[in-house]
Design an enzyme around this catalytic site. Sequence first.
Site, PDB file in Angstrom:
ATOM      1  N   SER A   9       0.830  -1.167  -0.056  1.00 21.82           N
ATOM      2  CA  SER A   9      -0.008  -0.110   0.121  1.00 21.82           C
ATOM      3  C   SER A   9       0.790   1.336   0.000  1.00 21.82           C
ATOM      4  CB  SER A   9      -0.670   0.033   1.163  1.00 21.82           C
ATOM      5  OG  SER A   9      -0.134  -0.211   2.560  1.00 21.82           O
ATOM      6  N   ARG A  10       2.164   0.986   0.437  1.00 21.76           N
ATOM      7  CA  ARG A  10       2.960   2.407   0.482  1.00 21.76           C
ATOM      8  C   ARG A  10       4.228   2.111   0.173  1.00 21.76           C
ATOM      9  NH1 ARG A  10       4.093   4.336   5.455  1.00 21.76           N
ATOM     10  NH2 ARG A  10       3.182   2.575   6.547  1.00 21.76           N
ATOM     11  N   TYR A  45      16.410  -4.778  13.660  1.00 22.11           N
ATOM     12  CA  TYR A  45      16.197  -4.703  12.171  1.00 22.11           C
ATOM     13  C   TYR A  45      17.292  -5.506  11.428  1.00 22.11           C
ATOM     14  CZ  TYR A  45      15.082  -2.556   7.634  1.00 22.11           C
ATOM     15  OH  TYR A  45      14.789  -2.178   6.305  1.00 22.11           O
ATOM     16  N   ASN A  92      -2.116  -8.664   9.038  1.00 18.17           N
ATOM     17  CA  ASN A  92      -0.707  -8.211   9.647  1.00 18.17           C
ATOM     18  C   ASN A  92      -0.044  -9.730   9.409  1.00 18.17           C
ATOM     19  OD1 ASN A  92       1.284  -8.190  11.294  1.00 18.17           O
ATOM     20  ND2 ASN A  92       0.271  -8.118  13.290  1.00 18.17           N
ATOM     21  N   VAL A  93       1.115  -9.375   8.737  1.00 18.84           N
ATOM     22  CA  VAL A  93       1.904 -10.637   8.172  1.00 18.84           C
ATOM     23  C   VAL A  93       2.503 -11.260   9.456  1.00 18.84           C
ATOM     24  CG1 VAL A  93       2.508  -9.834   6.041  1.00 18.84           C
ATOM     25  CG2 VAL A  93       4.020  -9.366   7.930  1.00 18.84           C
ATOM     26  N   THR A 136      17.152  -9.199  11.439  1.00 19.65           N
ATOM     27  CA  THR A 136      16.073  -9.852  10.493  1.00 19.65           C
ATOM     28  C   THR A 136      16.366  -9.665   9.048  1.00 19.65           C
ATOM     29  OG1 THR A 136      14.874  -7.677  10.590  1.00 19.65           O
ATOM     30  CG2 THR A 136      14.161  -9.311  12.309  1.00 19.65           C
ATOM     31  N   LYS A 137      17.060  -8.582   8.684  1.00 17.20           N
ATOM     32  CA  LYS A 137      17.577  -8.576   7.410  1.00 17.20           C
ATOM     33  C   LYS A 137      18.636  -9.499   7.036  1.00 17.20           C
ATOM     34  CE  LYS A 137      14.188  -5.666   6.217  1.00 17.20           C
ATOM     35  NZ  LYS A 137      13.066  -5.994   5.316  1.00 17.20           N
TER      36      LYS A 137
HETATM   37  N1  LIG Z   1      13.109   2.700   2.777  1.00 11.12           N
HETATM   38  C1  LIG Z   1      14.245   1.993   2.681  1.00 11.12           C
HETATM   39  O1  LIG Z   1      15.255   2.846   2.561  1.00 11.12           O
HETATM   40  C2  LIG Z   1      14.467   0.674   2.917  1.00 11.12           C
HETATM   41  C3  LIG Z   1      15.679   0.174   2.480  1.00 11.12           C
HETATM   42  C4  LIG Z   1      15.881  -1.262   2.545  1.00 11.12           C
HETATM   43  C5  LIG Z   1      15.066  -2.223   2.668  1.00 11.12           C
HETATM   44  N2  LIG Z   1      13.672  -1.619   2.990  1.00 11.12           N
HETATM   45  C6  LIG Z   1      12.606  -2.909   3.195  1.00 11.12           C
HETATM   46  O2  LIG Z   1      11.720  -2.466   2.237  1.00 11.12           O
HETATM   47  C7  LIG Z   1      10.601  -2.842   2.732  1.00 11.12           C
HETATM   48  C8  LIG Z   1       9.423  -1.738   2.686  1.00 11.12           C
HETATM   49  O3  LIG Z   1       9.871  -0.430   3.198  1.00 11.12           O
HETATM   50  P1  LIG Z   1       9.345   0.664   2.833  1.00 11.12           P
HETATM   51  O4  LIG Z   1      10.287   2.059   3.097  1.00 11.12           O
HETATM   52  O5  LIG Z   1       8.647   0.935   1.786  1.00 11.12           O
HETATM   53  O6  LIG Z   1       8.404   1.178   4.298  1.00 11.12           O
HETATM   54  P2  LIG Z   1       7.016   1.847   4.580  1.00 11.12           P
HETATM   55  O7  LIG Z   1       7.178   3.012   3.522  1.00 11.12           O
HETATM   56  O8  LIG Z   1       7.265   2.261   5.963  1.00 11.12           O
HETATM   57  O9  LIG Z   1       5.784   1.101   4.164  1.00 11.12           O
HETATM   58  C9  LIG Z   1       5.424  -0.191   4.767  1.00 11.12           C
HETATM   59  C10 LIG Z   1       4.409  -0.921   4.224  1.00 11.12           C
HETATM   60  O10 LIG Z   1       4.425  -2.160   4.988  1.00 11.12           O
HETATM   61  C11 LIG Z   1       2.890  -2.507   5.529  1.00 11.12           C
HETATM   62  N3  LIG Z   1       3.303  -3.097   6.893  1.00 11.12           N
HETATM   63  C12 LIG Z   1       3.704  -2.598   8.015  1.00 11.12           C
HETATM   64  N4  LIG Z   1       3.825  -3.588   8.729  1.00 11.12           N
HETATM   65  C13 LIG Z   1       3.111  -4.517   8.262  1.00 11.12           C
HETATM   66  C14 LIG Z   1       2.343  -5.788   8.857  1.00 11.12           C
HETATM   67  N5  LIG Z   1       2.684  -6.146  10.204  1.00 11.12           N
HETATM   68  N6  LIG Z   1       1.618  -6.471   8.009  1.00 11.12           N
HETATM   69  C15 LIG Z   1       1.596  -6.169   6.767  1.00 11.12           C
HETATM   70  N7  LIG Z   1       2.004  -4.995   6.145  1.00 11.12           N
HETATM   71  C16 LIG Z   1       2.519  -4.335   6.932  1.00 11.12           C
HETATM   72  C17 LIG Z   1       2.638  -0.899   5.781  1.00 11.12           C
HETATM   73  O11 LIG Z   1       0.990  -1.009   5.629  1.00 11.12           O
HETATM   74  P3  LIG Z   1       0.188  -0.028   6.626  1.00 11.12           P
HETATM   75  O12 LIG Z   1       0.517   1.434   6.073  1.00 11.12           O
HETATM   76  O13 LIG Z   1      -1.181  -0.384   6.461  1.00 11.12           O
HETATM   77  O14 LIG Z   1       0.786  -0.102   7.996  1.00 11.12           O
HETATM   78  C18 LIG Z   1       3.064  -0.378   4.469  1.00 11.12           C
HETATM   79  O15 LIG Z   1       2.325  -0.700   3.375  1.00 11.12           O
HETATM   80  C19 LIG Z   1      10.588  -3.118   4.220  1.00 11.12           C
HETATM   81  O16 LIG Z   1      10.734  -4.628   4.545  1.00 11.12           O
HETATM   82  C20 LIG Z   1      11.752  -2.485   4.534  1.00 11.12           C
HETATM   83  O17 LIG Z   1      12.701  -3.012   5.489  1.00 11.12           O
HETATM   84  C21 LIG Z   1      13.356  -0.123   2.925  1.00 11.12           C
END
Ligand SMILES: NC(=O)c1ccc[n+]([C@@H]2O[C@H](COP(=O)([O-])OP(=O)(O)OC[C@H]3O[C@@H](n4cnc5c(N)ncnc54)[C@H](OP(=O)(O)O)[C@@H]3O)[C@@H](O)[C@H]2O)c1
Length: 258
Positions: free
Chosen positions: A13-14, A162, A62-63, A165-166
């Site tokens: 969703s985001r 964090y 919720n996953v 987990t990664k």
């Molecule tokens: N942004 C970065 O720099 C970055 C870098 C490396 C890796 N990542 C990884 O990429 C992935 C996405 O990150 P992002 O930056 O896009 O995060 P984000 O903008 O915070 O978006 C998180 C998304 O995950 C959903 N979510 C959170 N907790 C959840 C749960 N328990 N069950 C189901 N859905 C859940 C949220 O839904 P709701 O809004 O409904 O809560 C939202 O759609 C993550 O695994 C993150 O660790 C991110």
Amino acid sequence: MMQTRAAIVTGGSRGIGRAIALELARLGYAVVVNYATRPDAADEVVSEIKAAGGEAVAVQGNVASAIDRDILVDRTMAEFDRIDALVNNAGITSQGRKDILEATEESWDLVFDTNLKGPFFLSQRVAKEMIRLLARNRITDGKIINISSVSGYAVSTNRADYCMTKAAIGMMTKLFAQRLADDGITVFEICPGVIESDMTAPVKDKYDRLIAEGIWPIRRWGRPDDVAKAVAAVVSDCFPFSTGERINVDGGFHIRRL
Ligand SMILES: NC(=O)c1ccc[n+]([C@@H]2O[C@H](COP(=O)([O-])OP(=O)(O)OC[C@H]3O[C@@H](n4cnc5c(N)ncnc54)[C@H](OP(=O)(O)O)[C@@H]3O)[C@@H](O)[C@H]2O)c1
């Protein structure tokens, strides 16, 4: 008749997941846009996909919850009667970003349940479903894509849970890749660097400065679309003789230098 392939994107969703959901829809996938708390954001992604002529459905879940994971898979099967791809994208950062000496069990449990237990058991459930679908000739292959992070090898001492987990997502990718290869399912890890999203908004100033100083070779923020393009390459069979592979989407951050 060739039927529409279907994909589940957790946290679709985001941020990064949203870009992945839109990209998969562009490739013709019916997309299950999973979200946890914000139906408005998920509905907006579904509307955008439908407005472009695609198929999508938002599914709350919720996953970290076994019941919710079952609902997510059951709903996908009820809607599309197939799962060709699973993208384990949903993830959260360390709660309060506390120094490792102050880290709490509450954050540990939440982060491990969401970032590791959830993807592990969702992969297990979806893999079994894919094996049944392959036996029925309902799908021709299966793809599981796990979104890890450079934090799986680069330490941040205020986000220990964090980071761990990664790191484990890398091993999870190899374990499932080994187990599922004979079944016709391949498994990939996509390892993003720092990507513009709500997750990184609180640390924007820090990374603006580090990027200007050249912390990674390609001097810009990563964008959700950068990650989505890597997912597109995997599901488009651009890596037909690969599994268990890590694909870095990090501007070159993983390069060690002297
Ligand atoms: N942004 C970065 O720099 C970055 C870098 C490396 C890796 N990542 C990884 O990429 C992935 C996405 O990150 P992002 O930056 O896009 O995060 P984000 O903008 O915070 O978006 C998180 C998304 O995950 C959903 N979510 C959170 N907790 C959840 C749960 N328990 N069950 C189901 N859905 C859940 C949220 O839904 P709701 O809004 O409904 O809560 C939202 O759609 C993550 O695994 C993150 O660790 C991110």
